[in-house]
Design a protein around this motif. Structure first.
Motif, mmCIF file in Angstrom:
data_model
loop_
_atom_site.group_PDB
_atom_site.id
_atom_site.type_symbol
_atom_site.label_atom_id
_atom_site.label_comp_id
_atom_site.label_asym_id
_atom_site.label_seq_id
_atom_site.Cartn_x
_atom_site.Cartn_y
_atom_site.Cartn_z
ATOM 1 N N GLY A 1 11.959 -1.884 7.712
ATOM 2 C CA GLY A 1 13.186 -1.168 7.393
ATOM 3 C C GLY A 1 12.909 0.163 6.733
ATOM 4 N N VAL A 2 13.947 0.992 6.626
ATOM 5 C CA VAL A 2 13.846 2.310 6.014
ATOM 6 C C VAL A 2 14.129 2.190 4.522
ATOM 7 C CG1 VAL A 2 14.849 4.630 5.920
ATOM 8 C CG2 VAL A 2 14.497 3.498 8.131
ATOM 9 N N MET A 3 13.218 2.711 3.702
ATOM 10 C CA MET A 3 13.433 2.703 2.257
ATOM 11 C C MET A 3 14.173 3.961 1.801
ATOM 12 S SD MET A 3 9.957 0.961 0.690
ATOM 13 C CE MET A 3 8.747 2.059 1.451
ATOM 14 N N SER A 4 13.740 5.123 2.277
ATOM 15 C CA SER A 4 14.412 6.364 1.897
ATOM 16 C C SER A 4 14.110 7.435 2.936
ATOM 17 C CB SER A 4 13.972 6.839 0.510
ATOM 18 O OG SER A 4 12.601 7.194 0.503
ATOM 19 N N GLU A 5 14.873 8.503 2.886
ATOM 20 C CA GLU A 5 14.682 9.636 3.786
ATOM 21 C C GLU A 5 14.764 10.928 2.982
ATOM 22 O OE1 GLU A 5 16.424 8.338 8.095
ATOM 23 O OE2 GLU A 5 17.898 8.739 6.529
ATOM 24 N N VAL A 6 13.777 11.795 3.186
ATOM 25 C CA VAL A 6 13.761 13.087 2.499
ATOM 26 C C VAL A 6 13.796 14.176 3.566
ATOM 27 C CG1 VAL A 6 12.540 14.587 0.896
ATOM 28 C CG2 VAL A 6 12.438 12.114 0.587
ATOM 29 N N PRO A 7 14.889 14.914 3.669
ATOM 30 C CA PRO A 7 14.955 15.980 4.678
ATOM 31 C C PRO A 7 14.071 17.146 4.293
ATOM 32 C CG PRO A 7 16.861 16.079 3.251
ATOM 33 C CD PRO A 7 16.110 14.843 2.855
ATOM 34 N N THR B 1 9.106 5.690 -4.611
ATOM 35 C CA THR B 1 9.903 4.845 -3.719
ATOM 36 C C THR B 1 9.285 3.465 -3.589
ATOM 37 O OG1 THR B 1 10.718 6.744 -2.446
ATOM 38 C CG2 THR B 1 10.745 4.595 -1.348
ATOM 39 N N THR B 2 7.967 3.411 -3.351
ATOM 40 C CA THR B 2 7.301 2.125 -3.145
ATOM 41 C C THR B 2 7.341 1.264 -4.396
ATOM 42 O OG1 THR B 2 5.807 3.227 -1.595
ATOM 43 C CG2 THR B 2 5.193 1.028 -2.312
ATOM 44 N N ARG B 3 7.096 1.861 -5.546
ATOM 45 C CA ARG B 3 7.083 1.077 -6.789
ATOM 46 C C ARG B 3 8.489 0.593 -7.163
ATOM 47 N NH1 ARG B 3 2.192 1.125 -9.228
ATOM 48 N NH2 ARG B 3 0.701 2.603 -8.336
ATOM 49 N N GLU C 1 20.800 0.690 -9.519
ATOM 50 C CA GLU C 1 19.613 1.108 -10.269
ATOM 51 C C GLU C 1 18.503 1.584 -9.330
ATOM 52 O OE1 GLU C 1 16.449 -0.623 -13.608
ATOM 53 O OE2 GLU C 1 18.093 -1.885 -12.888
ATOM 54 N N VAL C 2 18.319 0.861 -8.239
ATOM 55 C CA VAL C 2 17.298 1.245 -7.259
ATOM 56 C C VAL C 2 17.653 2.577 -6.620
ATOM 57 C CG1 VAL C 2 16.261 0.625 -5.035
ATOM 58 C CG2 VAL C 2 16.565 -1.124 -6.805
ATOM 59 N N LEU D 1 0.822 -1.202 0.000
ATOM 60 C CA LEU D 1 0.000 0.000 0.000
ATOM 61 C C LEU D 1 0.860 1.258 0.000
ATOM 62 C CD1 LEU D 1 -2.603 -1.038 2.751
ATOM 63 C CD2 LEU D 1 -2.722 -1.457 0.280
ATOM 64 N N VAL D 2 0.315 2.322 -0.588
ATOM 65 C CA VAL D 2 0.909 3.655 -0.521
ATOM 66 C C VAL D 2 -0.171 4.579 0.033
ATOM 67 C CG1 VAL D 2 2.063 5.512 -1.772
ATOM 68 C CG2 VAL D 2 2.250 3.157 -2.588
ATOM 69 N N PRO D 3 0.034 5.221 1.190
ATOM 70 C CA PRO D 3 -1.018 6.039 1.816
ATOM 71 C C PRO D 3 -1.240 7.386 1.128
ATOM 72 C CG PRO D 3 0.626 5.322 3.430
ATOM 73 C CD PRO D 3 1.197 5.114 2.075
ATOM 74 N N TYR D 4 -0.687 7.561 -0.072
ATOM 75 C CA TYR D 4 -0.782 8.827 -0.789
ATOM 76 C C TYR D 4 -1.127 8.555 -2.248
ATOM 77 C CZ TYR D 4 1.917 10.175 3.339
ATOM 78 O OH TYR D 4 2.345 10.346 4.627
#
Length: 325
Positions: free
Chosen positions: A126-132, A55-57, A289-290, A43-46
């Motif tokens: 786990g953490v997929m990505s972080e956007v400051p 990121t999710t895809r 690539e990811v 799921l993506v809540p957005y």
């Protein structure tokens, strides 16, 4: 009083039930050990098209390739993430329903609203990505540095306006903490996401924005349309080396306005399933690539697994519950 035959029947039924329970437990353990054997729903809540969707895809496609089972990404926006989180909380803890999660959707939204879930209804993976986030002004602003901005904010309490992506978002709450903990008052102006905030700052409708530095914002920074004054990260960003952090400026606790995009399942996810997904996520985030598709600057150099994601959610709860609880 029961007859002997009736009592025997009751005991027999109890024994059969106990045996059935053992069979059911054994079946669950076997299912976890052989996971996955069917489609995984993510799921993506957005809505589609944003950094959460990308990121999710991207991660979902890699997990599909690594585990050999289809991963179906489903956008489920609504209720500041509550729709998807409610769906996840009620799913079977078998690893076949997962979701992108943030501190906003799992901590802030239930704290600010009367909902049927808390962060404890989820299992971090786990953490997929972080956007400051960055505090930024538009081209031609009278503020050319962070010091200029905060001197004006202290001299004119509440008169400076700062756009945020919603009143109960991490950005909105951090501005409240700025006032509560450091006695620096600005007026938060809620918008619906980066696009509205960008229009507002470029049109001169707000003095600044506290905005996630996603790819669209970075493009505006590179083009000179945005001038970043402060970064929300604990240390200076390698790709914004001239931008100080809140901590450097003396606002040590204001490090929570960025977005950590994690992967999680429902509470009670078997350890074997968590380990499989955690290891697979680490493998995926190690692939060039990811990383390039998500954005190198948004993927940690060192993988952050279930424990680290859990700590992010715990720290956010501890900081924000006194304000929103």
């Amino acid at each position: 009083m029961r007859t002997p035959s009736a009592l025997g029947s009751v005991l027999l039924l109890g024994l059969l039930a106990a045996c059935g329970g053992d069979d059911e437990a054994g079946t669950s353990e076997e299912a976890a050990a052989s996971y996955p054997t069917e489609d995984i729903r993510m799921l993506v809540p957005y809505g589609a098209g944003g950094p959460t969707d990308l990121t999710t895809r991207t991660v979902g496609a890699c997990i599909e390739e690594e585990l050999g089972q289809p991963v179906v990404v489903e956008n489920m926006e609504g209720g500041s993430g509550a729709l998807a989180m409610t769906e996840l909380a009620g799913a079977e803890p078998d690893g076949y329903t997962l979701s992108l999660v943030t501190a906003g959707t799992t901590v802030l939204t239930p704290l600010a609203n009367d909902l049927d879930y808390t962060k404890d209804d989820f299992t971090p993976i786990g953490v997929m990505s972080e956007v400051p986030s960055v505090l930024a002004v538009g081209e031609g602003s009278r503020f050319t540095s962070a010091e200029d901005f905060f001197e004006a904010a202290e001299a004119e309490p509440g008169t400076l306006t700062v756009g945020v992506p919603g009143a109960s978002t991490p950005q909105g709450i951090e501005l409240q903490r700025l006032a509560d903990e450091y006695d620096v008052q600005v007026t938060a102006v809620p918008f619906n996401g980066n696009a509205e905030m960008t229009t507002a700052i470029l049109g001169g409708n707000v003095d600044a924005v506290l905005i996630n530095a996603s790819a669209d914002v970075v493009e505006n920074i590179d083009a000179g349309a945005f001038q970043p004054l402060v970064a929300s990260s604990e240390e200076r960003l390698s790709w914004l080396p001239d931008t100080p952090t809140f901590a450097e400026l003396g606002y040590e606790s204001l490090t929570l306005s960025g977005s950590t995009f994690g992967l999680a399942g429902p509470a009670g996810l078997p350890d074997e399933v968590v380990t499989t997904l955690e290891d697979t996520l680490q493998t995926c985030l190690g692939q060039d690539e990811v990383r390039q598709t998500i954005g190198e600057q948004y993927v940690r150099e060192e993988f952050a697994g279930a424990d680290e994601l859990g700590s992010v959610l715990d720290d956010t709860q501890q900081a924000y519950e006194p304000i929103l609880g």
